[in-house]
Design an enzyme around this catalytic site. Structure first.
Site, PDB file in Angstrom:
ATOM      1  CD1 TRP A 130      25.206  39.242  37.535  1.00 14.23           C
ATOM      2  CD2 TRP A 130      27.062  38.213  38.273  1.00 14.23           C
ATOM      3  NE1 TRP A 130      25.307  39.456  38.886  1.00 14.23           N
ATOM      4  CE2 TRP A 130      26.437  38.841  39.358  1.00 14.23           C
ATOM      5  CE3 TRP A 130      28.235  37.494  38.492  1.00 14.23           C
ATOM      6  CZ2 TRP A 130      26.951  38.779  40.645  1.00 14.23           C
ATOM      7  CZ3 TRP A 130      28.744  37.432  39.767  1.00 14.23           C
ATOM      8  CH2 TRP A 130      28.106  38.072  40.826  1.00 14.23           C
ATOM      9  CG  ASP A 211      29.184  31.999  37.902  1.00 14.83           C
ATOM     10  OD1 ASP A 211      29.015  31.458  39.020  1.00 14.83           O
ATOM     11  OD2 ASP A 211      28.956  33.209  37.699  1.00 14.83           O
ATOM     12  CE  LYS A 246      21.686  35.168  44.140  1.00 15.65           C
ATOM     13  NZ  LYS A 246      21.787  36.034  43.026  1.00 15.65           N
TER      14      LYS A 246
HETATM   15  C1  LIG Z   1      25.824  34.539  37.597  1.00 15.36           C
HETATM   16  C2  LIG Z   1      26.177  34.731  39.028  1.00 15.36           C
HETATM   17  N1  LIG Z   1      27.350  34.266  39.476  1.00 15.36           N
HETATM   18  C3  LIG Z   1      27.717  34.388  40.745  1.00 15.36           C
HETATM   19  C4  LIG Z   1      26.909  35.026  41.655  1.00 15.36           C
HETATM   20  C5  LIG Z   1      27.476  35.106  43.035  1.00 15.36           C
HETATM   21  O1  LIG Z   1      26.708  35.370  44.089  1.00 15.36           O
HETATM   22  P1  LIG Z   1      27.268  35.336  45.561  1.00 15.36           P
HETATM   23  O2  LIG Z   1      28.595  35.991  45.608  1.00 15.36           O
HETATM   24  O3  LIG Z   1      26.222  36.051  46.350  1.00 15.36           O
HETATM   25  O4  LIG Z   1      27.365  33.888  45.961  1.00 15.36           O
HETATM   26  C6  LIG Z   1      25.683  35.556  41.245  1.00 15.36           C
HETATM   27  C7  LIG Z   1      24.794  36.292  42.152  1.00 15.36           C
HETATM   28  O5  LIG Z   1      23.931  37.025  41.803  1.00 15.36           O
HETATM   29  C8  LIG Z   1      25.320  35.389  39.891  1.00 15.36           C
HETATM   30  O6  LIG Z   1      24.139  35.842  39.421  1.00 15.36           O
END
Ligand SMILES: Cc1ncc(COP(=O)(O)O)c(C=O)c1O
Length: 400
Positions: A130, A211, A246
């Protein structure tokens, strides 16, 4: 002071979203943005969340500060969700969990904390990963190195190459793994592969950092944390950042958690004090509302069941769409084999298209996706699937 500061290029995903909004084609499709969408193309508030919110509205007596670690109930219940009750009990005082402003806040908090324990240390991330991992971890001072992960030609994990690269990681280095539903490729480690990583981590002494942003959106709430629980059970140290964006649909409320497992219960007081001090220097305390919603849902069996069945519907919908996409493309006579999409998990997969094909989809067909050809499968719905299949078929037949 600000007259000479250079501007930066727009973030590619935000740029794509803006281009989608400007596009006047009524048939346009957004497969770019990474949020869950239902059959109507909407990202609704879950019914369990609405119910928890109305309970909170009626019962909350104070908006006073909650402290850098957030709510104790949230931290306990999110740990139970991620690790299960038996493992949470057996980890006992070796675990601390901090409520964080989303998964992003958790990733940054973890990175700053790691940088205090081991300044300028190395963290290995998957290729691809990511893209936000890079600023979230790198800007805290960690050195980022990548290990091979996904093979774009065979649409599978390059596991031997991954293990060979990670064999070079040793004590003081971190290895970042996606807990489930890998973003961007959707290819997840099998139980055997998690076991091999467990053995390597024990042998080489690197610290694993997981993660976990999509628990419940792959195979199931427990199935999706097979690797997390395996490693938490056997490794002396582990870092897990989980997100509720999510699986609870709480994106804008910013709810996540950082859990650090240490080798001994004695080191927890020092670790917790350092994490609290890092939080104080960034945001002081996490926002409360979203975490209070999650704690309410996880704390009431009826609400928990309601949330679980809504999450099951979302997961089933994504997995059915994966099957439908593959079947419809094959039926339309597309020669390229897209069967891998059916094996992959979560919202994302690479379509494996060339840059020219992606540009044509955006410019000629108003079908938007990021320039790696990552699509959000949840962006497909009954109203747009025919147009999507027709467009992809026309494009792919032209390019063969
Ligand atoms: C791989 C991954 N890690 C962490 C996140 C963190 O998302 P958030 O900060 O909205 O909880 C996301 C969100 O798209 C993600 O795809």
């Amino acid at each position: 002071m600000f007259e000479s500061i250079p501007g930066l290029d727009a973030d590619p995903i935000l740029g794509l979203m803006a281009a989608y909004r400007r596009d006047s084609n009524p048939a346009k499709i957004d497969l770019g943005i990474g949020v869950y969408m239902d059959d109507n193309g909407k990202t609704p508030v879950m019914a369990a969340v609405k119910e928890a919110e109305s309970q909170l509205l009626a019962s909350q007596q104070s908006k006073s500060y909650i402290g850098p670690a957030g709510q104790a109930e949230f931290n306990e219940r999110i740990a139970q969700l991620v690790f299960g009750s038996d493992l949470t009990a057996s980890l006992g005082e070796r675990r601390c969990t901090f409520q964080t402003p989303g998964g992003c806040g958790g990733l940054r908090l973890a990175a700053e904390f790691i940088n205090r324990a081991n300044p300028n240390g190395k963290i290995w991330v998957s290729d691809p990963t990511w893209p936000n991992h890079v600023p979230l971890l790198g800007e805290a001072g960690l050195h980022i190195e990548s290990y091979p992960y996904y093979d774009q030609d065979s649409h599978s994990i390059r596991f031997d190459a991954m293990m060979a690269a990670l064999d070079k990681a040793g004590p003081g280095e971190l290895v970042l793994l996606h807990g489930c539903c890998h973003n961007p490729c959707g290819a997840d480690l099998s139980p055997q592969q998690w076991q091999a990583i467990e053995e390597l981590a024990l042998r080489n002494g690197f610290t694993v950092f997981i993660d976990l942003a999509y628990q419940g959106l792959g195979d199931g709430l427990d199935e999706d944390v097979y690797g997390v629980r395996l490693l938490a059970n056997s490794l002396p140290e582990l870092i897990v950042v989980s997100s509720c964006s999510k699986n609870f649909g709480l994106y804008r409320e910013r709810v996540g958690a950082l859990t650090v497992i240490t080798q001994s219960a004695q080191s927890q007081a020092a670790v917790s004090s350092q994490i609290a001090s890092v939080a104080r220097g960034i945001y002081s305390m996490p926002p409360d509302h979203g975490a209070a919603i999650v704690a309410t849902i996880l704390g009431q069996p009826e609400l928990l069941q309601k949330w679980d069945s809504e999450l099951t519907q979302m997961r089933t919908r994504i997995n059915n769409l994966r099957t439908l996409l593959v079947e419809r493309l094959a039926r339309a006579g597309v020669a390229r084999d897209f069967g891998f999409i059916q094996q992959e998990k979560g919202m994302f997969s690479f379509l494996g298209l060339s840059k020219a094909e992606i540009a044509s989809l955006i410019n000629d067909y108003s079908i938007y996706m990021v320039n790696s050809s990552r699509i959000n499968v949840a962006g497909i719905n009954p109203d747009n699937i025919d147009y999507l299949i027709d467009s992809l078929t026309t494009l792919l037949l032209q390019s063969t």
